[in-house]
Enzyme design. Structure first.
Site, PDB file in Angstrom:
ATOM      1  N   ASP A 165      50.387  41.427  21.420  1.00  0.00           N
ATOM      2  CA  ASP A 165      50.000  42.824  21.589  1.00  0.00           C
ATOM      3  C   ASP A 165      48.567  42.849  22.092  1.00  0.00           C
ATOM      4  OD1 ASP A 165      49.779  45.528  21.533  1.00  0.00           O
ATOM      5  OD2 ASP A 165      49.910  45.747  19.370  1.00  0.00           O
ATOM      6  N   ASP A 178      60.391  44.010  18.058  1.00  0.00           N
ATOM      7  CA  ASP A 178      59.578  43.363  17.032  1.00  0.00           C
ATOM      8  C   ASP A 178      59.401  44.329  15.880  1.00  0.00           C
ATOM      9  OD1 ASP A 178      56.593  44.460  16.672  1.00  0.00           O
ATOM     10  OD2 ASP A 178      57.204  44.796  18.740  1.00  0.00           O
TER      11      ASP A 178
END
Length: 378
Positions: free
Chosen positions: A89, A264
């Site tokens: 991320d 996720d």
């Protein structure tokens, strides 16, 4: 780096995503290792669960241990002893989660370091630099994840800033000659017009894959899957679609039916730490008193280490009551494997064109009800 759709069943797809560190069969669930570790378990145990890829966080790894330490190990893979693909991320989620400690500008975001309180500045270019040195197989553009609810005016302005950051991320990623993948993140809140604006502009910039961000932040399931359905119809067929932060089993199934390829979520590991264990017949709340003398494993037909070594529900209940770390580890091993078994069964159902039958059986066992009549998509 190549993504190929191998089979479809309605809008659901089985695909193959080839990365530097391995091949990912999709649909795929990605365990979360924010700080370079999936909580409570080793990288080997994550691999043994069937996980093909791990998610880590650029922002937190930048602060601790810092890039200099990771560079000593060459990359994040060697640092955490995980030789499979890694997706990172960009730090955009921290724009949301640390909203009391940050200030957004067009140039980037000022944060208060949650460790020592100092002021730090993260830009799209800096995020690309960090992820380059981490060696991420899949890099995510820097963006703003907007809180829910937010006004149309705020989200519109945020989308424009995120589009600017995405273009800067693309330019700097290319400048680094990074041979890994760069995924864009489609934002726009609950507004289809803004989601369309974000998606179309990002498609024009050209990325290797497209994430759907800004969901699972407080909206209803009906709102969430309305947006997922809408956005999946815009993303090019030949590009992987990644739904960020969504991870209840029934949500994964619904999203797969709408055409999502990757997910996720912290749910399997977080719930394991809180004594919520997933099975094909629902959730076992292991700290409930009824399991105190239960000699059965968590799930009879589960092939995880915890169940195969016949750690009883009674013993796991005892470990939970004593707050023993072994209990958390055994619970986590089971939940991680449950999620990977679920994805394996979904992929096989799509290959055999039997996804509808699988979904109906799942819904019957879990007494789960569709939020958007998604069975019409398969």
């Amino acid at each position: 780096m190549v993504f190929r759709v191998l089979q479809t069943d309605g809008d659901a797809r089985v695909g193959k995503l080839t990365c530097h560190h391995g091949i990912i069969e999709t649909p795929a669930f990605i365990p979360v290792g924010t700080y370079g570790v999936v909580k409570s378990v080793t990288s080997q145990e994550v691999a043994e669960s069937g996980a093909q890829i791990i998610l880590s966080n650029t922002f937190h790894l930048w602060l601790r241990p810092g890039l200099e330490i990771i560079k000593i190990h060459q990359n994040l893979h060697k640092f955490m002893n995980w030789m499979g693909p890694i997706i990172t991320d960009s730090g955009g989620f921290q724009v949301f989660s640390l909203n009391k400690l940050r200030k957004i500008t067009e140039s980037g975001v000022y944060f208060k370091d949650p460790v020592n309180g100092s002021t730090i500045f993260l830009t799209p270019e800096k995020s690309m630099d960090i992820q380059y040195h981490l060696g991420s197989d899949i890099v995510l553009v820097f963006d703003e994840c907007v809180s829910y609810p937010s006004t149309w005016e705020y989200i519109k302005n945020s989308v424009e800033i995120s589009l600017n950051w995405a273009e800067r991320s693309r330019l700097h990623f290319d400048k680094l000659h990074n041979s890994n993948m760069l995924f864009a993140i489609i934002q726009g809140g609950m507004y289809e017009e803004l989601r369309n604006r974000s998606a179309q502009e990002l498609i024009n910039i050209k990325f290797d894959g497209y994430a759907i961000g800004g969901l699972s932040v407080g909206e209803t399931p009906q709102e969430r899957f309305r947006i997922v359905s809408y956005v999946c119809k815009i993303i090019p067929f030949d590009k992987p679609r990644y739904l960020m932060g969504v991870g209840k089993p029934q949500d994964l199934i619904e999203a797969v039916c709408l055409g999502v390829d990757m997910f996720d979520c912290v749910i399997p590991t977080r719930n394991a730490r809180n004594g919520y264990l997933f099975t094909n017949n629902g959730v076992v709340r292991i700290r409930n008193a009824k399991y105190e003398s239960d000699l059965d494993p968590i799930e009879e037909d589960c092939d995880c280490y915890t169940c195969q070594r016949y750690y009883s529900r009674s013993y796991l209940h005892y470990l939970d009551r004593c707050n023993e770390s072994l209990g958390i580890r055994l619970n986590t091993i089971h939940n991680l494997r449950y999620y990977q078994r679920l994805m394996e069964e979904i992929r096989q159902s799509i290959r055999m064109k039997k996804l509808r039958k699988f979904v109906e059986a799942f819904n019957y066992k879990f007494n789960s009800v569709s939020t958007n009549n998604y069975l019409s998509n398969i």
